[in-house]
Motif scaffolding. Structure first.
Motif, mmCIF file in Angstrom:
data_model
loop_
_atom_site.group_PDB
_atom_site.id
_atom_site.type_symbol
_atom_site.label_atom_id
_atom_site.label_comp_id
_atom_site.label_asym_id
_atom_site.label_seq_id
_atom_site.Cartn_x
_atom_site.Cartn_y
_atom_site.Cartn_z
ATOM 1 N N HIS A 59 0.826 -1.212 0.000
ATOM 2 C CA HIS A 59 0.000 0.000 0.000
ATOM 3 C C HIS A 59 0.860 1.261 0.000
ATOM 4 C CE1 HIS A 59 0.317 -1.334 4.301
ATOM 5 N NE2 HIS A 59 0.640 -0.065 4.469
ATOM 6 N N ASP A 60 2.143 1.164 0.446
ATOM 7 C CA ASP A 60 3.041 2.317 0.336
ATOM 8 C C ASP A 60 3.301 2.665 -1.126
ATOM 9 O OD1 ASP A 60 3.297 2.453 3.098
ATOM 10 O OD2 ASP A 60 5.064 1.150 3.130
ATOM 11 N N LEU A 61 3.196 1.651 -1.987
ATOM 12 C CA LEU A 61 3.410 1.843 -3.422
ATOM 13 C C LEU A 61 2.117 2.136 -4.164
ATOM 14 C CD1 LEU A 61 5.867 -1.173 -3.931
ATOM 15 C CD2 LEU A 61 6.465 1.245 -3.661
ATOM 16 N N ARG A 97 0.058 -6.285 3.201
ATOM 17 C CA ARG A 97 -0.686 -6.391 4.465
ATOM 18 C C ARG A 97 -1.743 -5.308 4.535
ATOM 19 N NH1 ARG A 97 2.880 -5.611 9.620
ATOM 20 N NH2 ARG A 97 3.691 -7.637 8.958
ATOM 21 N N THR A 98 -2.928 -5.694 4.984
ATOM 22 C CA THR A 98 -4.017 -4.743 5.218
ATOM 23 C C THR A 98 -4.143 -4.481 6.711
ATOM 24 O OG1 THR A 98 -5.567 -6.604 5.252
ATOM 25 C CG2 THR A 98 -5.312 -5.417 3.154
ATOM 26 N N ASP A 99 -5.008 -3.558 7.063
ATOM 27 C CA ASP A 99 -5.242 -3.208 8.465
ATOM 28 C C ASP A 99 -6.745 -3.169 8.710
ATOM 29 O OD1 ASP A 99 -4.984 -2.394 11.065
ATOM 30 O OD2 ASP A 99 -4.578 -0.291 10.570
ATOM 31 N N PRO A 100 -7.299 -4.165 9.409
ATOM 32 C CA PRO A 100 -6.638 -5.306 10.037
ATOM 33 C C PRO A 100 -6.166 -6.332 8.995
ATOM 34 C CG PRO A 100 -9.006 -5.511 10.268
ATOM 35 C CD PRO A 100 -8.765 -4.170 9.659
ATOM 36 N N PRO A 101 -5.185 -7.178 9.345
ATOM 37 C CA PRO A 101 -4.602 -8.079 8.352
ATOM 38 C C PRO A 101 -5.545 -9.155 7.839
ATOM 39 C CG PRO A 101 -3.682 -8.468 10.555
ATOM 40 C CD PRO A 101 -4.481 -7.225 10.633
ATOM 41 N N GLN A 102 -6.684 -9.369 8.520
ATOM 42 C CA GLN A 102 -7.648 -10.369 8.042
ATOM 43 C C GLN A 102 -8.425 -9.884 6.813
ATOM 44 O OE1 GLN A 102 -7.618 -9.196 11.221
ATOM 45 N NE2 GLN A 102 -6.550 -10.906 12.227
ATOM 46 N N THR A 103 -8.371 -8.576 6.545
ATOM 47 C CA THR A 103 -9.083 -8.032 5.386
ATOM 48 C C THR A 103 -8.426 -8.528 4.104
ATOM 49 O OG1 THR A 103 -9.663 -6.043 6.623
ATOM 50 C CG2 THR A 103 -9.804 -5.915 4.224
ATOM 51 N N GLY A 104 -9.230 -9.119 3.235
ATOM 52 C CA GLY A 104 -8.680 -9.688 2.014
ATOM 53 C C GLY A 104 -8.317 -8.631 0.987
ATOM 54 N N ILE A 105 -7.215 -8.836 0.312
ATOM 55 C CA ILE A 105 -6.835 -8.002 -0.830
ATOM 56 C C ILE A 105 -7.642 -8.514 -2.023
ATOM 57 C CG2 ILE A 105 -4.916 -7.331 -2.328
ATOM 58 C CD1 ILE A 105 -3.050 -7.748 0.092
ATOM 59 N N HIS A 106 -8.404 -7.636 -2.662
ATOM 60 C CA HIS A 106 -9.406 -8.120 -3.610
ATOM 61 C C HIS A 106 -9.645 -7.142 -4.764
ATOM 62 C CE1 HIS A 106 -11.614 -5.506 -0.803
ATOM 63 N NE2 HIS A 106 -12.367 -5.214 -1.858
ATOM 64 N N ILE A 107 -10.368 -7.605 -5.752
ATOM 65 C CA ILE A 107 -10.793 -6.780 -6.882
ATOM 66 C C ILE A 107 -12.126 -6.132 -6.517
ATOM 67 C CG2 ILE A 107 -11.534 -6.832 -9.296
ATOM 68 C CD1 ILE A 107 -9.598 -9.271 -9.583
ATOM 69 N N SER A 155 -5.577 -0.572 -1.193
ATOM 70 C CA SER A 155 -5.911 0.186 0.014
ATOM 71 C C SER A 155 -5.632 -0.684 1.226
ATOM 72 C CB SER A 155 -7.378 0.598 -0.010
ATOM 73 O OG SER A 155 -7.796 1.044 1.273
ATOM 74 N N ASP A 156 -4.854 -0.160 2.164
ATOM 75 C CA ASP A 156 -4.592 -0.949 3.363
ATOM 76 C C ASP A 156 -5.814 -1.012 4.268
ATOM 77 O OD1 ASP A 156 -4.266 1.793 3.881
ATOM 78 O OD2 ASP A 156 -3.090 1.388 5.686
ATOM 79 N N GLN A 157 -6.785 -0.107 4.080
ATOM 80 C CA GLN A 157 -7.992 -0.108 4.903
ATOM 81 C C GLN A 157 -9.071 -1.039 4.368
ATOM 82 O OE1 GLN A 157 -8.076 1.652 7.877
ATOM 83 N NE2 GLN A 157 -5.917 1.933 7.355
ATOM 84 N N THR A 158 -9.305 -0.994 3.046
ATOM 85 C CA THR A 158 -10.379 -1.814 2.470
ATOM 86 C C THR A 158 -9.851 -3.058 1.769
ATOM 87 O OG1 THR A 158 -10.352 -0.697 0.304
ATOM 88 C CG2 THR A 158 -11.681 0.300 2.069
#
Length: 390
Positions: free
Chosen positions: A150-152, A177-187, A156-159
């Motif tokens: 998400h720094d790049l 990594r997302t915040d919280p880390p259980q949040t899936g990285i998704h389309i 979104s680290d939130q959603t």
């Protein structure tokens, strides 16, 4: 009888003066020329020393960043001198410097403390000192904490919604990594279409890569076939979800991943180099391979269908295929895809998940790694990116 008149005497005086001036000027010019030659030689040696110092630091960094290479038990560590052979055009390590030695490089790897966000952090420093003639130059590479995807601007680290990556870092380890880390990285609805490329030296997922992220998200996410290309030499995943929703009353939503090596020459390993490290299947000798590890998170393909009520399209979940990849490691052939549509077709023809992945192994596309040859997350997480500090 007068041999010279006054004008003649003056001419002789001028001539003598010119002779003296020219002699002085010639001497000064010679001294200036010698000084200029020495300056040019000194500048050339200085540039050569700088080149050798940086080259020496980069050579050691390349070995240090390779997770397959053993690390020293203690630091600091001073390496044996490295020489540059002008005739061979390469660096050598010999007991005595070669006769055509351009310069010598001495490299030390050590730990230093530096302030970071109000705390003292430890950094690994590669200090390379090169000497060419009378010139000596020092180059320093220093580690910094890992950067996050998400720094790049990759997501979104939130959603967890994936954005269009505009930066690639083929030489770095990037943590996803997302915040919280259980949040899936998704389309999501604002994600790009086509191929989305996450390119780094290594990719470590601390959050699951759930491309669909549930039917409620899927209803509003982007349509079409979307490939999420994970471009890295080593990939650690912590949960994976592929999605296939065939188009009927509404468009298709087909989300898959592509495993690729990052850009650059000689990335990954040749099949011929890993053929004795595989647990099953086969490799293509001249093909290049990376490594992918599936952590303890579940790995699955989700299948959905459209149905209509009063002309309004709704999504219902059809079934889930457990891919059975958790806690396993594989060599992947550059460009292989994990495609839920292809898996679905294989199952509909009477095949199983196990037989599908056996096919991939036998054709050299996704080949299991012997347990003793597998890397761990800790092997990678101890590798921090280097930056020039001077």
């Amino acid at each position: 009888m007068r041999l010279l008149d006054e004008s003649g005497m003056m001419a002789i005086g001028v001539a003598l003066m010119l002779t003296v001036v020219l002699a002085l000027f010639g001497g000064a010019l010679w001294q200036y020329s010698m000084a200029e030659l020495k300056r040019v030689e000194s500048t050339e040696q200085d540039l050569q020393a700088l080149f050798l110092a940086r080259a020496g630091a980069e050579m050691v960094m390349g070995v240090w960043m390779d997770p397959l290479q053993p690390r020293p038990a203690e630091l600091p560590m001073k390496l044996d001198p490295i020489y540059y052979s002008s005739a061979a055009g390469k660096f050598v390590q010999t007991e005595e410097p070669p006769a055509d030695c351009l310069g010598v490089i001495e490299v030390t790897v050590k730990i230093e403390e530096y302030p970071f966000e109000g705390e003292l952090m430890e950094a690994t420093v590669i200090e390379s000192v090169a000497t060419v003639g009378s010139a000596t130059r020092t180059a320093r590479l220093m580690t910094y904490p890992h950067r996050y995807g998400h720094d790049l601007g990759w997501y979104s680290d939130q959603t967890g919604q994936i954005y269009q990556p505009t930066r690639s870092v083929p030489g770095e380890l990037i943590v996803m990594r997302t915040d919280p880390p259980q949040t899936g990285i998704h389309i999501g609805g604002n994600s790009p279409t086509g191929t989305i490329r996450f390119e780094a030296g290594h990719l470590v997922f601390d959050s699951p890569l759930h491309l669909g992220n549930g039917s409620s998200n899927l209803r509003n996410s982007r349509s079409g076939t979307i490939d999420v290309a994970l471009m890295a030499e080593v990939i650690f995943l912590d949960g994976l979800e592929l999605v296939y929703l065939p188009g009927t009353i509404n468009p298709t939503k087909h989300y898959r991943i592509e495993l690729r090596l990052p850009s650059g020459e000689d990335r990954g390993q040749l099949g011929s180099e890993i053929k004795d490290k595989i647990a099953a299947g086969s490799v293509v000798n001249n093909a290049r391979y990376g490594e992918v590890y599936f952590g303890s998170g579940d790995t699955r393909a989700e299948y959905y269908n459209w149905f209509a009520i009063f002309g309004i399209g709704f999504i219902f979940h059809d079934y889930t295929s457990n891919l059975g990849l958790s806690n396993k490691g594989f060599y992947f052939r550059d460009g292989v895809k994990l495609d839920p549509k292809t898996i679905h077709a294989h199952i509909k023809k009477g095949g199983s998940i196990a037989s599908y992945f056996t096919q991939l192994a036998n054709t050299g596309l996704l080949v299991p790694i012997l347990e003793d040859e597998q890397l761990t997350r800790e092997d990678l997480e101890n590798i921090y990116p280097f930056f020039w500090s001077q």
